[in-house]
Design an enzyme around this catalytic site. Structure first.
Site, PDB file in Angstrom:
ATOM      1  N   HIS A 356       0.793  -1.236   0.000  1.00 20.59           N
ATOM      2  CA  HIS A 356       0.000   0.000   0.000  1.00 20.59           C
ATOM      3  C   HIS A 356       0.819   1.276   0.000  1.00 20.59           C
ATOM      4  O   HIS A 356       0.253   2.368   0.084  1.00 20.59           O
ATOM      5  CB  HIS A 356      -0.908   0.050   1.229  1.00 20.59           C
ATOM      6  CG  HIS A 356      -1.997  -0.975   1.235  1.00 20.59           C
ATOM      7  ND1 HIS A 356      -3.250  -0.724   0.733  1.00 20.59           N
ATOM      8  CD2 HIS A 356      -2.015  -2.249   1.673  1.00 20.59           C
ATOM      9  CE1 HIS A 356      -3.999  -1.800   0.886  1.00 20.59           C
ATOM     10  NE2 HIS A 356      -3.273  -2.746   1.450  1.00 20.59           N
ATOM     11  N   LYS A 544      -8.228  13.951   4.853  1.00 18.68           N
ATOM     12  CA  LYS A 544      -7.400  12.734   4.811  1.00 18.68           C
ATOM     13  C   LYS A 544      -6.450  12.827   5.991  1.00 18.68           C
ATOM     14  O   LYS A 544      -6.395  13.869   6.658  1.00 18.68           O
ATOM     15  CB  LYS A 544      -6.615  12.646   3.495  1.00 18.68           C
ATOM     16  CG  LYS A 544      -5.888  13.956   3.135  1.00 18.68           C
ATOM     17  CD  LYS A 544      -5.141  13.870   1.808  1.00 18.68           C
ATOM     18  CE  LYS A 544      -5.993  14.079   0.587  1.00 18.68           C
ATOM     19  NZ  LYS A 544      -6.175  12.871  -0.225  1.00 18.68           N
ATOM     20  N   ARG A 545      -5.693  11.762   6.259  1.00 19.37           N
ATOM     21  CA  ARG A 545      -4.715  11.865   7.328  1.00 19.37           C
ATOM     22  C   ARG A 545      -3.734  12.994   7.058  1.00 19.37           C
ATOM     23  O   ARG A 545      -3.435  13.307   5.906  1.00 19.37           O
ATOM     24  CB  ARG A 545      -3.975  10.532   7.483  1.00 19.37           C
ATOM     25  CG  ARG A 545      -4.816   9.487   8.186  1.00 19.37           C
ATOM     26  CD  ARG A 545      -5.201   9.920   9.583  1.00 19.37           C
ATOM     27  NE  ARG A 545      -4.039   9.973  10.435  1.00 19.37           N
ATOM     28  CZ  ARG A 545      -3.712   9.027  11.308  1.00 19.37           C
ATOM     29  NH1 ARG A 545      -4.464   7.954  11.464  1.00 19.37           N
ATOM     30  NH2 ARG A 545      -2.620   9.158  12.051  1.00 19.37           N
ATOM     31  N   LYS A 550       1.147  14.351   1.659  1.00 15.86           N
ATOM     32  CA  LYS A 550      -0.187  14.707   1.156  1.00 15.86           C
ATOM     33  C   LYS A 550      -0.329  16.220   0.960  1.00 15.86           C
ATOM     34  O   LYS A 550      -1.290  16.697   0.356  1.00 15.86           O
ATOM     35  CB  LYS A 550      -1.271  14.194   2.105  1.00 15.86           C
ATOM     36  CG  LYS A 550      -1.304  12.659   2.209  1.00 15.86           C
ATOM     37  CD  LYS A 550      -2.340  12.181   3.222  1.00 15.86           C
ATOM     38  CE  LYS A 550      -2.254  10.694   3.533  1.00 15.86           C
ATOM     39  NZ  LYS A 550      -2.880   9.839   2.505  1.00 15.86           N
ATOM     40  N   THR A 652      -8.303   6.886  -1.902  1.00  8.83           N
ATOM     41  CA  THR A 652      -9.666   6.383  -2.102  1.00  8.83           C
ATOM     42  C   THR A 652     -10.675   7.501  -1.832  1.00  8.83           C
ATOM     43  O   THR A 652     -11.776   7.480  -2.372  1.00  8.83           O
ATOM     44  CB  THR A 652      -9.954   5.183  -1.180  1.00  8.83           C
ATOM     45  OG1 THR A 652      -9.442   5.473   0.129  1.00  8.83           O
ATOM     46  CG2 THR A 652      -9.300   3.928  -1.712  1.00  8.83           C
ATOM     47  N   LYS A 656     -14.391   8.836  -3.649  1.00  5.89           N
ATOM     48  CA  LYS A 656     -15.633   9.186  -2.947  1.00  5.89           C
ATOM     49  C   LYS A 656     -16.115  10.570  -3.354  1.00  5.89           C
ATOM     50  O   LYS A 656     -17.315  10.803  -3.549  1.00  5.89           O
ATOM     51  CB  LYS A 656     -15.425   9.092  -1.422  1.00  5.89           C
ATOM     52  CG  LYS A 656     -15.070   7.676  -0.958  1.00  5.89           C
ATOM     53  CD  LYS A 656     -14.508   7.617   0.466  1.00  5.89           C
ATOM     54  CE  LYS A 656     -13.816   6.267   0.690  1.00  5.89           C
ATOM     55  NZ  LYS A 656     -13.054   6.210   1.959  1.00  5.89           N
TER      56      LYS A 656
HETATM   57  C1  GPK Z   1      -0.902   3.005   3.073  1.00  9.76           C
HETATM   58  F1  GPK Z   1       1.056   2.069   3.899  1.00  9.76           F
HETATM   59  C2  GPK Z   1      -0.124   2.616   4.116  1.00  9.76           C
HETATM   60  C3  GPK Z   1      -0.562   2.804   5.450  1.00  9.76           C
HETATM   61  O1  GPK Z   1       0.153   2.495   6.408  1.00  9.76           O
HETATM   62  N1  GPK Z   1      -1.781   3.342   5.640  1.00  9.76           N
HETATM   63  C4  GPK Z   1      -2.579   3.702   4.597  1.00  9.76           C
HETATM   64  O2  GPK Z   1      -3.699   4.162   4.827  1.00  9.76           O
HETATM   65  C5  GPK Z   1      -3.006   3.947   2.215  1.00  9.76           C
HETATM   66  N2  GPK Z   1      -2.120   3.550   3.324  1.00  9.76           N
HETATM   67  C6  GPK Z   1      -2.325   4.683   1.083  1.00  9.76           C
HETATM   68  O3  GPK Z   1      -1.607   5.780   1.611  1.00  9.76           O
HETATM   69  C7  GPK Z   1      -3.388   5.150   0.095  1.00  9.76           C
HETATM   70  O4  GPK Z   1      -2.796   5.766  -1.009  1.00  9.76           O
HETATM   71  C8  GPK Z   1      -4.224   3.953  -0.359  1.00  9.76           C
HETATM   72  O5  GPK Z   1      -5.317   4.381  -1.122  1.00  9.76           O
HETATM   73  C9  GPK Z   1      -4.742   3.169   0.836  1.00  9.76           C
HETATM   74  O6  GPK Z   1      -3.677   2.810   1.698  1.00  9.76           O
HETATM   75  C10 GPK Z   1      -5.465   1.898   0.440  1.00  9.76           C
HETATM   76  O7  GPK Z   1      -4.693   1.144  -0.446  1.00  9.76           O
END
Ligand code: GPK
Length: 817
Positions: A356, A544-545, A550, A652, A656
């Site tokens: 991810h 978002k976080r 970001k 994601t 949305k």
């Molecule tokens: C990826 F590695 C990580 C993590 O520790 N936490 C997290 O939420 C996210 N992510 C990505 O940053 C996004 O770009 C991605 O859409 C999401 O995972 C789902 O795949």
């Protein structure tokens, strides 16, 4: 509406539940108690389908997916369950007749926030899609006593408050003590000889009982109810200690504490590895319990564990559950007596891994000392996996020491979980096309070259049931009135809206719904922030976080820049804009927390400046989470997706927003690339340095932000305002760290790590294009509608079908009740 739902029976059930749970009449019950009673009444409906689903799975002897994840960011269950049993209208009516408002009842529910952000929410969307598509699947995770912290903003600063989500119980869950499973930590491994074979026995360990709690995952209108199984830790009762240890008071106390700690709290780090021992305990705890149960369940109906993979598949949600590779090996070797080669074949045909992120600081690398002390038998197995993997590397690249250094599972005193995940899996996937390409060409290049057949892409998706049908009922009903309700289970059908994008009446209706949703959000903001925002202004949203990559910082710096322009030229032609932020920062992430303070400080100055006639408002929404996200997406005009290209694996939230008719303002990063591909470049606002160029500049170190600072007076002015007290008169030095991060090279790090100054002017230009575009009401309405109409690809139903086709090979099951 679904057949079999009886409104009168439901009403009686609510009344009965209020009585039996709280010894009250409906009139005496608090809203929270009514909420509980409604949940139990809904659970009554669900429970028969839940039982029937599992009967059917057993009858068909279906292949089962185990989605192993440290995080499931479920949000609220009640509203979603009501929708998925297709009883929304009836239950709304029933409650109306009893004098209650369903929306207010839903608001009583705390979010199940067992996740940080995108990764955990993706898991939750996947469960919704799996159930709706009728695939046999379990989510396996941890029942954290405290989920993601609640965020308070005090004097502009984030304050973390514990999330006591279980305080009043969790009405939908079922405790399954009959499936309690022992998990062992520590001790040492003794080798004994038995029937001429070496056997490994863990001794002197501490253990905990893993007790599962099951939550129903209701499919949409198909009677399928899957299970999210989350494990709680309980101290082992002293009678089950070894005879030798019985009466060992010290040991009993230790085991009690161990159990208390394991499930206490979710680590609030997103995209970041902290290396804490307790975190590794959490990982092994839920993996050992889940894998043991999966094998036992399989062996109840089958006799040859060598064929385990034919009926089971484990998807590893990032590297957090990777210890499953070694745990499955342990069970096959030690409990079932398979040879190494037999066990390895089963394991590598069972496990699949999703990556991810490419952020280096997210990579899990456990110190050998810690890993081997906590999991001695597992470490032995990892050593053997590593030894054999290195032999394989040597066979493929004779004499190439570099390859071993880069690819080994154990190296430099560390256990590298990503390397183990790749070696132990038959599939490795990224989460958007661009991300997968970067994995193959850069981050995991060596692994891709050695085993290209494992690599594949699965672009993320979201569930339209929660993020349109539940979150935006006005738009959902309107869409259904135009094209029917097929989109609810087949989002590609939403493209039929394209027929209406040039219809002026439809444009008006669409924008009027957006306006109603903006009023709803404005009310929420007034209630929670005390700020008045104008629903006729452009709602420009970044939720978002909080993370440097970001680039919330770029957004707020641009607000400062715009404000400077407006102060210089009060007559400036500008559509009023409301900049909305929502973000939690990891509790220990200083710079992220300071960025929140900056946003709130800028908001204070700008919102209270009467000379700009309310042309700019800045709002920081406290405690951004799944439940208020649903309201926010529905109300957005502009979707801020402005990460440094190459850094956001997928995103994601971007999907949305699109589904709800917001226009994307974004870089060519993650799934933004595919969003633009679907809607067309003319219907999004794209800017910024490409991922290729970012990666090139990272390698050749040619980027120098100071040059930009010295040559661009607008940027210089904004940055000086960070350190001259313009937004922090009591403490002009307050934002020095942010200023430094953009300009001053600290040790070997490059300043402006995320290329904010590099992209700033292109971003400002894209923002100007938005200002102009919004003035053309017709163009905007058409484009907004076109975004909704082009969002079909981004359903998690599509994503799940691709996982099933390429990786899981499950079969759909039909359930009749
Ligand atoms: C990826 F590695 C990580 C993590 O520790 N936490 C997290 O939420 C996210 N992510 C990505 O940053 C996004 O770009 C991605 O859409 C999401 O995972 C789902 O795949």
């Amino acid at each position: 509406m679904k057949t079999g739902f009886d409104k009168e029976v439901f009403k009686k059930s609510v009344i009965y539940n209020v009585k039996s749970q709280f010894r009250k009449t409906l009139e005496e019950a608090t809203p929270e108690q009514v909420y509980q009673a409604v949940c139990y009444a809904v659970k009554d409906v669900i429970i028969d389908e839940w039982i029937a689903t599992h009967k059917e799975y057993e009858k068909q002897d279906s292949k089962t997916l185990y989605y192993l994840s440290m995080e499931f960011l479920m949000g609220r269950a009640l509203g979603n369950n009501i929708i998925n049993i297709m009883a929304r209208d009836e239950i709304k009516e029933a409650l109306d007749e009893m004098g209650f408002d369903l929306n207010l009842i839903e608001d009583q529910e705390p979010d199940a926030a067992l996740g940080n952000g995108g990764l955990g929410r993706l898991a939750a969307c996947f469960l919704d899609s799996l159930a709706t598509l009728g695939y046999p699947a379990y989510g396996c995770g941890i029942r954290y006593r405290y989920g993601m912290f609640k965020q308070k903003i005090v004097d502009g600063y984030q304050v973390e408050v514990p999330d006591e989500w279980l305080k009043n119980g969790n009405p939908f869950e079922v405790r399954r003590s009959e499936y309690a499973t022992e998990v062992k930590f520590g001790g040492y491994v003794r080798t004994v000889w038995e029937n001429g074979r070496e056997k490994f026995v863990q001794e002197g360990y501490q253990s905990v009982m893993a007790v599962p709690y099951d939550l129903p995952v209701v499919g949409y209108g198909n009677n399928v109810v899957n299970t999210l199984r989350i494990w709680d830790a309980q101290p082992i009762n002293t009678f089950s200690l070894d005879a030798f240890d019985r009466g060992d008071y010290q040991k009993a106390v230790e085991q009690e504490n161990l159990a208390k700690n394991i499930c206490e709290v979710l680590y609030p780090n997103d995209n970041h590895y902290a290396g804490k021992e307790l975190r590794l305990r959490q990982q092994y705890f839920f993996i050992s319990a889940s894998v043991q149960r999966a094998v036992l369940k399989y062996m109840e109906k089958h006799d040859d564990v060598r064929k385990f993979y034919e009926k089971n598949v484990f998807q590893l949600n990032d590297t957090h559950p990777t210890v499953a590779v070694a745990e499955l090996m342990r069970i096959l070797l030690d409990d079932y007596g398979l040879t190494w080669d037999e066990a390895w074949e089963v394991t590598t045909k069972t496990c699949a891994y999703t990556n991810h992120t490419i952020m280096a600081e997210a990579l899990e690398k456990w110190p050998i000392e810690l890993f081997s002390r906590l999991l001695p038998r597992i470490y032995q197995i990892v050593e053997e996996i590593n030894r054999r993997f290195i032999i394989q590397i040597q066979q493929k690249y004779p004499g190439d020491q570099q390859k071993i250094a880069k690819m080994a599972i154990i190296y430099d005193g560390q256990v590298k979980m990503a390397h183990m995940a790749i070696a132990g899996s038959f599939s490795v996937n990224g989460v958007a096309q661009l991300h997968t390409e970067i994995l193959k060409k850069q981050e995991l290049k060596d692994f891709y070259e050695m085993m290209p057949e494992k690599f594949n892409n699965k672009t993320n998706g979201i569930t339209q049931r929660r993020f349109l049908l539940h979150g935006n009922p006005l738009l959902a009903d309107w869409v259904t009135s135009k094209i029917g309700d097929e989109w609810i289970t087949d989002l590609s059908a939403i493209s039929k809206l394209k027929l209406y994008v040039d219809d002026e009446k439809c444009q008006h209706e669409f924008m009027n719904i957006k306006y109603q949703n903006k009023i709803r959000l404005a009310k929420y903001i007034k209630e929670h922030n005390g700020i008045d925002v104008d629903p006729r202004s452009i709602f420009d949203v970044q939720v978002k976080r909080l993370h440097e990559y970001k680039r919330q910082l770029m957004n707020i710096l641009h607000v400062m820049y715009l404000y400077n322009q407006l102060k210089d030229n009060p007559e400036m032609d500008m559509v009023p804009r409301t900049f909305i932020f929502g973000a939690k920062a990891a509790a220990g992430y200083k710079r992220a927390k300071l960025t929140i303070k900056l946003i709130n400080s800028v908001a204070d100055v700008i919102n209270n400046d009467p000379t700009i006639n309310g042309k700019i408002k800045v709002v920081f929404i406290e405690d951004y989470r799944v439940s208020n996200a649903e309201i926010i997406f529905a109300a957005a005009d502009v979707s801020e997706q402005i990460s440094t290209a190459s850094k956001e694996a997928s995103g994601t939230g971007n999907m949305k927003f699109m589904l709800n008719g917001a226009l994307t303002l974004g870089t060519m990063d993650g799934a933004n690339v595919e969003i633009v591909e679907e809607v067309g470049a003319d219907h999004a606002f794209i800017f910024g340095t490409s991922s290729d160029e970012i990666i090139r500049m990272e390698h050749d170190r040619s980027y120098n932000p100071m040059e930009i600072f010295n040559n661009d007076q607008d940027i210089r002015r904004v940055l000086m305002q960070l350190i001259n007290g313009y937004y922090s008169p009591q403490d002009p030095e307050l934002f020095r760290d942010i200023y430094n991060s953009l300009l001053n090279t600290q040790s070997s790090d490059r300043a402006d790590t995320y290329f904010i100054l590099k992209d700033f002017k292109m971003y400002a230009d894209a923002q100007r294009r938005i200002n102009e575009a919004y003035k053309d009401e017709q163009w905007w309405a058409r484009t907004a509608m076109l975004n909704t109409a082009s969002s079909g690809k981004f359903s998690s139903d599509r994503t799940i079908e691709e996982y099933v086709r390429d990786i899981w090979h499950l079969e759909k099951v039909k359930v009749e009740v």
